[in-house]
Scaffold this motif. Structure first.
Motif, PDB file in Angstrom:
ATOM      1  N   TRP A 147      12.384  47.831  61.483  1.00  0.00           N
ATOM      2  CA  TRP A 147      11.747  48.125  62.764  1.00  0.00           C
ATOM      3  C   TRP A 147      11.683  49.631  63.009  1.00  0.00           C
ATOM      4  O   TRP A 147      10.650  50.184  63.369  1.00  0.00           O
ATOM      5  CB  TRP A 147      12.505  47.431  63.910  1.00  0.00           C
ATOM      6  N   TRP A 173       0.071  49.902  63.421  1.00  0.00           N
ATOM      7  CA  TRP A 173       0.043  49.261  64.737  1.00  0.00           C
ATOM      8  C   TRP A 173      -1.368  48.918  65.178  1.00  0.00           C
ATOM      9  O   TRP A 173      -1.600  47.874  65.800  1.00  0.00           O
ATOM     10  CB  TRP A 173       0.756  50.138  65.780  1.00  0.00           C
ATOM     11  N   ALA A 204       8.611  52.103  63.890  1.00  0.00           N
ATOM     12  CA  ALA A 204       8.589  52.582  65.272  1.00  0.00           C
ATOM     13  C   ALA A 204       8.716  54.107  65.312  1.00  0.00           C
ATOM     14  O   ALA A 204       7.931  54.794  65.964  1.00  0.00           O
ATOM     15  CB  ALA A 204       9.711  51.924  66.065  1.00  0.00           C
ATOM     16  N   ARG A 216       1.916  55.045  60.451  1.00  0.00           N
ATOM     17  CA  ARG A 216       2.443  54.197  61.527  1.00  0.00           C
ATOM     18  C   ARG A 216       1.334  53.817  62.510  1.00  0.00           C
ATOM     19  O   ARG A 216       1.252  52.676  62.953  1.00  0.00           O
ATOM     20  CB  ARG A 216       3.578  54.916  62.254  1.00  0.00           C
TER      21      ARG A 216
END
Ligand code: HEM
Length: 226
Positions: free
Chosen positions: A188, A17, A192, A13
């Protein structure tokens, strides 16, 4: 509380990002260099400096991730380059699913569906194209012939246009499309928080869901003991 399963570990993750953030920065500073009307924003060359700084982040993030997460990297690479008849079935069924909400003909999907696999493959291929053409423009600009330099700019621009369009599609399908139930259980949430609802995993990625210990769906006729 709704049962959840882990979809992406923290290092994956973070890579997503950081790499995505670097891409957006490269896209915006690239846009300033690409569109003559935005030339006024490029005054003092700050957009060029930011473009190069973001490029360093864009390249170093996967290079740091790779040796620390060898298994996940190999699994991801294998996924990107493994294509089967089911992928063709997905491509045929996808318009009915995304435009009409009809998932009856959607073939079962693994950890990544065909669309996600296409995006992931493009990220790898165009990432290399950006890196090679960008490096040549940045380092060899004074030694290569002008024609070669023009080709590098041209290929870099094509990659910019294609990936820019695909980024919009990626954002739309991940967080805006009504079928993704944004900000809750779908795509999402997986990037997230790293988790998705068991229901989302089962309905969108059943082949992967069945491989998670304790979650395998029973086929018709199977008993609890089988
Ligand atoms: C490893 C990654 C990258 C490197 C090393 C790199 C490097 C460069 C360099 C050296 C230039 C020339 C800037 C100048 O005129 O001084 C440039 C231009 C540009 N870059 Fe990148 N870049 C990378 C990734 C990207 C990405 C991801 C995008 C967009 C999504 C992008 C979009 C652009 C655009 C649109 C231009 C302007 C080209 C033109 O003048 O027509 N770059 N890049």
């Amino acid at each position: 509380m709704e049962k959840e399963v882990e979809r992406y570990r923290k290092p994956t993750r973070i890579l997503h990002w950081v790499h995505g953030g670097a891409f957006v920065m490269l896209f915006l500073t690239g846009l300033i260099l690409f569109v003559p009307a935005l030339g006024v924003l490029a005054q003092d060359g700050w957009s060029r400096v930011l473009h190069r700084a973001a490029a360093i982040l864009f390249v170093s993030a996967p290079l740091i991730y790779l040796p620390l997460n060898g298994k996940a990297t190999l699994r991801g690479l294998k996924d990107a380059f493994t294509w089967s008849k089911e992928d063709l079935g997905w491509l045929k069924a996808a318009p009915r699913y995304y435009f009409l909400g009809d998932d009856k003909t959607m073939p079962p999907q693994a950890h990544m569906n065909t669309g996600q696999k296409m995006w992931w493959l493009m990220t790898i291929v165009f990432g290399l194209v950006f890196f090679i053409t960008g490096l040549i423009m940045a380092v060899l600009d004074t030694v290569i012939p002008a024609a070669v330099m023009q080709w590098m700019v041209f290929i870099h621009d094509i990659a910019f246009i294609v990936t820019g369009c695909m980024l919009l599609v990626h954002i739309y399908l991940s967080v805006i499309h009504p079928l993704m139930r944004p900000l809750r259980t779908g795509a999402w949430s997986s990037m997230a928080r790293g988790k998705v609802s068991a229901e989302y995993a089962r309905s969108h990625h059943v082949k992967w869901y069945n491989q998670i210990p304790g979650t395998r769906e029973k086929k018709t006729g199977e008993t609890a003991e089988s």
